[in-house]
Each structure stands twice: as C-alpha cells, then as structure tokens.
Scaffold this motif. Sequence first.
Motif, PDB file in Angstrom:
ATOM      1  N   ASP A  79      38.897  49.130  38.677  1.00 54.36           N
ATOM      2  CA  ASP A  79      40.142  48.472  38.340  1.00 54.36           C
ATOM      3  C   ASP A  79      40.350  48.000  36.969  1.00 54.36           C
ATOM      4  OD1 ASP A  79      42.508  46.262  38.058  1.00 54.36           O
ATOM      5  OD2 ASP A  79      42.563  46.446  40.285  1.00 54.36           O
ATOM      6  N   PRO A  80      41.134  48.640  36.048  1.00 55.58           N
ATOM      7  CA  PRO A  80      40.975  48.351  34.801  1.00 55.58           C
ATOM      8  C   PRO A  80      41.720  46.905  34.298  1.00 55.58           C
ATOM      9  CG  PRO A  80      42.953  50.000  35.187  1.00 55.58           C
ATOM     10  CD  PRO A  80      42.170  49.625  36.631  1.00 55.58           C
ATOM     11  N   LEU A  81      42.499  46.295  35.200  1.00 53.92           N
ATOM     12  CA  LEU A  81      43.039  45.060  34.930  1.00 53.92           C
ATOM     13  C   LEU A  81      41.974  43.816  35.284  1.00 53.92           C
ATOM     14  CD1 LEU A  81      46.784  43.737  35.548  1.00 53.92           C
ATOM     15  CD2 LEU A  81      44.557  42.208  36.272  1.00 53.92           C
ATOM     16  N   LEU A  82      41.410  43.849  36.476  1.00 55.32           N
ATOM     17  CA  LEU A  82      40.297  43.225  36.712  1.00 55.32           C
ATOM     18  C   LEU A  82      39.161  43.019  35.888  1.00 55.32           C
ATOM     19  CD1 LEU A  82      40.141  43.299  40.612  1.00 55.32           C
ATOM     20  CD2 LEU A  82      41.555  41.879  39.238  1.00 55.32           C
ATOM     21  N   LEU A  83      38.597  44.249  35.409  1.00 56.56           N
ATOM     22  CA  LEU A  83      37.554  44.550  34.671  1.00 56.56           C
ATOM     23  C   LEU A  83      37.675  43.782  33.298  1.00 56.56           C
ATOM     24  CD1 LEU A  83      36.486  48.240  35.043  1.00 56.56           C
ATOM     25  CD2 LEU A  83      35.128  46.038  35.341  1.00 56.56           C
TER      26      LEU A  83
END
Length: 254
Positions: A79-83
């Motif tokens: 998940d790019p946002l959570l990362l």
Amino acid sequence: MGLSLATAERWVERWELQQQRYAVDREERFTVIADVVEHVVAGRAGRPLVVDLGCGPGSLAARLVRRLPDAEIVAVDRDPLLLELGRTHHPDAARYVDAEIGADGWTGALGLDRPLDAAVSTTALHYLDRATLLRTYRQLAALLRPGGVLVNGDHLPQDQAGPAGIAAHVGRCRAVRQRVFAHEDWRSWWAAVAEDPELTDLLAERRRRAEPAGTGHPAELPLAVHLELLRRAGFAQAGPVWQYGESCVLVAVR
C-alpha cells in the motif's frame, strides 16, 4: 509524493485509534510479539535482522525498534499510502519496501544480506488464501536462520465447533468493551483520507493498483490449518503463545 511530518503524524494517530476496533488487546499483542523476538535474539552476536510483513504505517516496527534499538527492521507492504505514512512518521524504525507478500520476486525486493532472525506480522497474513499462504510460509522458512522465528499476531479462529463459537463470542465482547475509545472505523478513516489534498497522489496510486488475487476478503483459515501449513513449509515447531478469543500470537520456529 512526499508528505509533511504534521500530516503523517495526524493520520498515523487516527490509524492507531481506528485499529483498536479490529485487534483485541492490540497493545498487548504487540508486546507479546516483541517479547518473543527479544527472547530469540538474546545473546546472539551481530545486529538482529527482522522483517515486518504487511507493515502498514509502521505500527509494529516502531514498537519493535523501541524494544530492540540495535535491530535492523525491513518493513514490507504493497500500500503506497500507508508506506509513505510510515516512512514519514517512523523514518528511523525500518527500511520500508514496496512489495506484495506472496507475489513473484517479493523476497528478492527485501534486499536481505543475511538470514533473518525473525519475521513478524500483525493482522495481515489472514488475507492470503491457502495456496499463497503455504508458498509464503515456505519462502519465509528459507529466509530464516535455524532457530529463527515467524511471529504472527492475527485473527485465527479455532476449528472445533463448540470452543470456536465461544472463543469468537469472548473476543467480540472484549472488542465491544474496547471500542468506546475508538470513534473511527476502517471505512471512515479511508473516507477522511480521501478529503486530504496532500494525500491525493498517494491515494490515486493506491487505487491504480489492482487488488492482488486472494486478498480481497480475509481467508479466515483456522489455527489448525496454519499449523499444518507451517509444518509442511519446513518449520520444526509451531503453536500459539498468547490468545484472547480469536486474537492469537502464533510462533513458528525454523
């Protein structure tokens, strides 16, 4: 896609609160996972190496590094946002890797230079179907040193009809008592994220990525199936070390 520290802090704090709705005694579960890893690496020479599977915004990695400040933690998620929240809010907790657990080549993306002492996860692996989970367990067994551990804190239902129903009920009762402190759930958290202009690009990238096969809905494999798959994957021993209702910390020793 970089974020301001203030934005990351705000959304991680809200993430922590809403996650209390889904993990019974979440902080205790984190503590037990850290207890296990600390025990396994005690007295060993060199810097402990740990991979955090499905790390999200770095919740578990941040707690582990407080207990084991010398550890090298590799935190992986798709998940790019959570990362990006994790990289910004907990930059010193881990090295964050964008990869899909169980997909072709995902272990190579970790960039490991030595065998793992531990692989840890919390509320992430239950999304994998049986075949993907077995393949992942085998891959992790190959990455761990002899005596290394996989520590998984997750929803692992029992498979006996009577105890399973009672255990699930006990866990739900505990969760209801805890939710008085959690005013936001998963859906409302993501709905609020969509209103933040600073997160627009990350959210668009998240939506662009197709849902990986077998992870759209929790597989909800029972504890007995996990134990069977771990043995088939090459782990010498496996069993729960903590449980409340269906919330369980499962340890497998390589």
